[in-house]
Design a protein around this motif. Structure first.
Motif, PDB file in Angstrom:
ATOM      1  N   ARG A 200     -72.821  39.888 -41.732  1.00  0.00           N
ATOM      2  CA  ARG A 200     -72.103  40.206 -40.504  1.00  0.00           C
ATOM      3  C   ARG A 200     -70.610  40.372 -40.776  1.00  0.00           C
ATOM      4  N   ALA A 201     -70.040  39.500 -41.593  1.00  0.00           N
ATOM      5  CA  ALA A 201     -68.628  39.615 -41.953  1.00  0.00           C
ATOM      6  C   ALA A 201     -68.362  40.915 -42.705  1.00  0.00           C
ATOM      7  N   LEU A 202     -69.301  41.306 -43.560  1.00  0.00           N
ATOM      8  CA  LEU A 202     -69.159  42.550 -44.310  1.00  0.00           C
ATOM      9  C   LEU A 202     -69.140  43.749 -43.360  1.00  0.00           C
ATOM     10  N   GLU A 203     -69.990  43.706 -42.357  1.00  0.00           N
ATOM     11  CA  GLU A 203     -70.040  44.800 -41.382  1.00  0.00           C
ATOM     12  C   GLU A 203     -68.742  44.890 -40.583  1.00  0.00           C
ATOM     13  N   ILE A 204     -68.222  43.753 -40.150  1.00  0.00           N
ATOM     14  CA  ILE A 204     -66.968  43.749 -39.398  1.00  0.00           C
ATOM     15  C   ILE A 204     -65.825  44.262 -40.264  1.00  0.00           C
ATOM     16  N   GLY A 465     -51.382  35.438 -38.439  1.00  0.00           N
ATOM     17  CA  GLY A 465     -52.757  35.033 -38.206  1.00  0.00           C
ATOM     18  C   GLY A 465     -53.217  35.316 -36.791  1.00  0.00           C
ATOM     19  N   TYR A 466     -52.328  35.093 -35.824  1.00  0.00           N
ATOM     20  CA  TYR A 466     -52.644  35.366 -34.422  1.00  0.00           C
ATOM     21  C   TYR A 466     -52.987  36.839 -34.215  1.00  0.00           C
ATOM     22  N   HIS A 467     -52.153  37.707 -34.770  1.00  0.00           N
ATOM     23  CA  HIS A 467     -52.386  39.147 -34.614  1.00  0.00           C
ATOM     24  C   HIS A 467     -53.632  39.598 -35.364  1.00  0.00           C
ATOM     25  N   ARG A 468     -53.901  38.992 -36.495  1.00  0.00           N
ATOM     26  CA  ARG A 468     -55.094  39.396 -37.249  1.00  0.00           C
ATOM     27  C   ARG A 468     -56.362  38.971 -36.516  1.00  0.00           C
ATOM     28  N   VAL A 469     -56.336  37.852 -35.825  1.00  0.00           N
ATOM     29  CA  VAL A 469     -57.493  37.464 -35.016  1.00  0.00           C
ATOM     30  C   VAL A 469     -57.732  38.502 -33.928  1.00  0.00           C
ATOM     31  N   LEU A 470     -56.667  38.976 -33.289  1.00  0.00           N
ATOM     32  CA  LEU A 470     -56.811  39.996 -32.255  1.00  0.00           C
ATOM     33  C   LEU A 470     -57.387  41.291 -32.806  1.00  0.00           C
ATOM     34  N   ARG A 471     -56.957  41.680 -34.004  1.00  0.00           N
ATOM     35  CA  ARG A 471     -57.482  42.914 -34.600  1.00  0.00           C
ATOM     36  C   ARG A 471     -58.973  42.782 -34.893  1.00  0.00           C
ATOM     37  N   VAL A 472     -59.369  41.646 -35.441  1.00  0.00           N
ATOM     38  CA  VAL A 472     -60.790  41.435 -35.730  1.00  0.00           C
ATOM     39  C   VAL A 472     -61.600  41.399 -34.441  1.00  0.00           C
ATOM     40  N   ALA A 473     -61.072  40.744 -33.422  1.00  0.00           N
ATOM     41  CA  ALA A 473     -61.768  40.699 -32.140  1.00  0.00           C
ATOM     42  C   ALA A 473     -61.941  42.103 -31.560  1.00  0.00           C
ATOM     43  N   ARG A 474     -60.927  42.959 -31.732  1.00  0.00           N
ATOM     44  CA  ARG A 474     -61.030  44.332 -31.257  1.00  0.00           C
ATOM     45  C   ARG A 474     -62.146  45.072 -32.000  1.00  0.00           C
ATOM     46  N   THR A 475     -62.274  44.838 -33.299  1.00  0.00           N
ATOM     47  CA  THR A 475     -63.334  45.479 -34.077  1.00  0.00           C
ATOM     48  C   THR A 475     -64.713  44.985 -33.646  1.00  0.00           C
ATOM     49  N   ILE A 476     -64.843  43.678 -33.398  1.00  0.00           N
ATOM     50  CA  ILE A 476     -66.124  43.137 -32.937  1.00  0.00           C
ATOM     51  C   ILE A 476     -66.502  43.748 -31.591  1.00  0.00           C
ATOM     52  N   ALA A 477     -65.515  43.925 -30.731  1.00  0.00           N
ATOM     53  CA  ALA A 477     -65.783  44.567 -29.441  1.00  0.00           C
ATOM     54  C   ALA A 477     -66.214  46.019 -29.635  1.00  0.00           C
ATOM     55  N   GLU A 492     -65.808  34.685 -32.085  1.00  0.00           N
ATOM     56  CA  GLU A 492     -66.351  35.044 -33.396  1.00  0.00           C
ATOM     57  C   GLU A 492     -65.235  35.340 -34.385  1.00  0.00           C
ATOM     58  N   ALA A 493     -64.184  36.023 -33.917  1.00  0.00           N
ATOM     59  CA  ALA A 493     -63.057  36.323 -34.805  1.00  0.00           C
ATOM     60  C   ALA A 493     -62.385  35.051 -35.285  1.00  0.00           C
ATOM     61  N   VAL A 494     -62.225  34.070 -34.400  1.00  0.00           N
ATOM     62  CA  VAL A 494     -61.609  32.804 -34.772  1.00  0.00           C
ATOM     63  C   VAL A 494     -62.483  32.053 -35.768  1.00  0.00           C
ATOM     64  N   SER A 495     -63.802  32.135 -35.611  1.00  0.00           N
ATOM     65  CA  SER A 495     -64.696  31.408 -36.519  1.00  0.00           C
ATOM     66  C   SER A 495     -64.559  31.913 -37.950  1.00  0.00           C
ATOM     67  N   TYR A 496     -64.309  33.193 -38.118  1.00  0.00           N
ATOM     68  CA  TYR A 496     -64.111  33.722 -39.469  1.00  0.00           C
ATOM     69  C   TYR A 496     -62.721  33.391 -39.993  1.00  0.00           C
ATOM     70  N   ARG A 497     -61.786  33.270 -39.100  1.00  0.00           N
ATOM     71  CA  ARG A 497     -60.420  32.979 -39.527  1.00  0.00           C
ATOM     72  C   ARG A 497     -60.294  31.586 -40.103  1.00  0.00           C
ATOM     73  N   LEU A 498     -61.033  30.626 -39.543  1.00  0.00           N
ATOM     74  CA  LEU A 498     -60.895  29.222 -39.949  1.00  0.00           C
ATOM     75  C   LEU A 498     -62.022  28.752 -40.849  1.00  0.00           C
ATOM     76  N   ALA A 499     -62.810  29.688 -41.375  1.00  0.00           N
ATOM     77  CA  ALA A 499     -64.007  29.295 -42.126  1.00  0.00           C
ATOM     78  C   ALA A 499     -63.665  28.711 -43.479  1.00  0.00           C
ATOM     79  N   VAL A 500     -62.647  29.230 -44.141  1.00  0.00           N
ATOM     80  CA  VAL A 500     -62.326  28.809 -45.503  1.00  0.00           C
ATOM     81  C   VAL A 500     -60.835  28.546 -45.582  1.00  0.00           C
ATOM     82  N   GLY A 501     -60.477  27.480 -46.211  1.00  0.00           N
ATOM     83  CA  GLY A 501     -59.083  27.213 -46.501  1.00  0.00           C
ATOM     84  C   GLY A 501     -58.328  26.667 -45.297  1.00  0.00           C
TER      85      GLY A 501
END
Length: 504
Positions: A200-204, A465-477, A492-501
């Motif tokens: 799913r992350a690869l697709e996004i 990081g805030y702006h990158r979450v918004l960009r990912v959320a836009r792609t998921i939409a 979902e975008a936030v879950s990928y942002r905080l998954a590692v590190g």
């Protein structure tokens, strides 16, 4: 009499016009070449002399001076052979001087007069079109250069063919563009057992050209997933193919003049130097990040790369271009690529595996992942853990969607973005959106805004990081064919942002 021919010198993907002036004057016999030539250009004197001798053309016992103007521009490469020979032939009145002045030429001469293909025919054709000149090049480079439809391209096999063309004995026909090719990888996402979250992350990432970090134990499938990324990416558009091929032309990577519509997939080894990754060398050539322009740069064993190499990625990832600065050259290359990184969780690789407990946990993992600086980690839009796959999972039937199915969804999402950013100058995909454009297209609904504000406060999201979450959320939409960004997309975008590190 001073005869003139025209060629180009390369500064990145830009081809600058060079005027080759030839004068034959009384004096002691000599063949001087001036205008800041390098060793390869200086040696053109002997190649041109031998090529003319093979055609039974003897140089006069006079002083021959060839000037490459502008004199302060460094001249590098063997492609100056043909324009020097043309200027000399025009000065000897063997071919018409006015016909030569209407031509931009490049090509290397062998000692028997055969024309050898050279790099950079595609950017040279672009420069010739801007100057409204015909491009003359070796026949093997003609198919590549002919892709620039605005310029007439003539390919010749030898210097003798060029002379017969200019004297009207046997005119050369214009070159035809090479074939459009598409590489079939033959690698399908169905080959990957399990790892649905990573898929799913690869697709996004593919849909919005977002940077992706995968962390997992050895053998969990990180490289296998990355290798299937080209199969879900849409082919290059005509403009992207031409732009990418210009860089590959300078690197000598175009095969038989064909333009490839498959997006580049570069995977340098972790021992690669900074010049190999970013660009440089004697001619300040393009590096891996520029060769991956409009495609994917996969860096396996990411923490194993030299720290200086990793840190140089920060600015190109953000701006989409890189300036290769050397003592005698400052060259700019485009490098708008998708960075996909893979890493083990620690040096031994088994930090989260209870069956193989790391003896230095957790310090081993902190030290290993600490090789990736916080600012660099902050530039990854998606971070996903790739858990180990048990041998029992390998016996299960294939699950999930095939690469063809995922590629269709990715293409639809990118088509939405193309329509959305049609009037934007520098924005093509969601990953490029910033400032006012980002606010217009990615502002979430009230629930989504409340969620991201809580996350930003709880985990200390940086502005980037805030702006990158918004960009990912836009792609998921976009993948959901949803016009507005809503709370589930943000979650979902936030879950990928905080998954590692640790967030910076």
């Amino acid at each position: 009499m001073v005869a003139r021919a025209y060629t180009v010198a390369f500064e990145g993907i830009r081809a600058r016009q060079v005027e080759v002036q030839c004068a034959i004057s009384p004096g002691l016999p000599a063949f001087s070449l001036v205008g800041l030539p390098d060793k390869a250009v200086t040696e053109a004197r002997d190649r041109v002399r031998a090529a003319l001798s093979s055609m039974a053309i003897a140089l006069p016992s006079k002083r021959i001076t060839v000037n490459l103007s502008p004199a302060d521009l460094p001249k590098e490469g063997s492609h100056f052979d043909l324009p020097i020979a043309l200027a000399l032939l025009a000065a000897l009145e063997i071919i018409p001087a006015d016909a030569v002045e209407g031509t931009c030429s490049l090509g290397e001469l062998s000692l028997d007069g055969t024309l050898i293909p050279v790099i950079g025919a595609l950017p040279a054709a672009m420069a010739a079109a801007e100057d409204e000149r015909t491009l003359l090049c070796p026949r093997a480079s003609g198919a590549e250069a002919a892709w620039v439809g605005a310029a007439q391209v003539i390919g010749a096999a030898s210097l003798a063919d060029v002379v017969r063309h200019y004297t009207g004995q046997s005119p050369l026909v214009p070159a035809e563009p090479g074939e459009v090719t598409t590489d079939a990888t033959g690698r399908d996402l169905l080959d990957v057992k399990g790892q649905e979250r990573a898929k799913r992350a690869l697709e996004i990432a593919a849909a919005g050209r977002h940077h992706l970090m995968m962390v997992g134990t050895p053998g969990s499938g990180k490289s296998m997933l990355a290798a299937r990324l080209p199969g879900i990416l849409p082919p290059l558009t005509a403009a992207e193919a031409l732009e990418t091929s210009m860089i590959h032309s300078l690197a000598g990577l175009l095969d038989e003049g064909g333009i490839n519509r498959t997006r580049p997939f570069r995977e340098p080894h972790h021992t690669a130097s900074m010049a190999a990754i970013v660009g440089g060398g004697r001619r300040a050539g393009p590096g891996e990040i520029s060769l991956a322009h409009n495609g994917v740069l996969f860096m396996d064993e990411f923490p194993e790369f030299a720290r200086t190499v990793l840190e140089t990625l920060r600015q190109p990832v953000e701006t989409g271009e890189v300036m290769v600065a050397r003592a005698n050259a400052h060259v700019k290359y485009p490098c708008r690529f998708m960075l996909v990184a893979a890493a083990n969780p620690c040096k031994c690789g088994y930090l989260p595996d209870p069956a193989r407990a790391c003896s230095r946990a957790p310090q081993c993992g902190e030290d290993y992942m600490g090789r990736i600086s916080g600012p660099l980690m902050d530039r990854f839009d998606l971070r996903v853990e790739v858990p180990p796959v048990t041998f029992t999972d390998l016996d299960l039937p294939a699950s999930g969607d095939s690469s063809a199915t995922v590629a269709t969804r990715v293409a639809e999402a990118r088509a939405l973005q193309a329509r959305r950013f049609a009037d934007a100058e520098r924005t093509r995909l969601n990953a490029d959106a910033e400032g006012e454009i980002l606010e217009q297209v990615a502002t979430p609904d009230a629930e989504g805004r409340a969620l991201i504000n809580r996350v930003a406060e709880r985990f200390g999201l940086s502005a980037r990081g805030y702006h990158r979450v918004l960009r990912v959320a836009r792609t998921i939409a976009d993948l959901d064919h949803c016009e507005n960004v809503r709370r589930p997309h943000v979650a979902e975008a936030v879950s990928y942002r905080l998954a590692v590190g640790k967030e910076t």
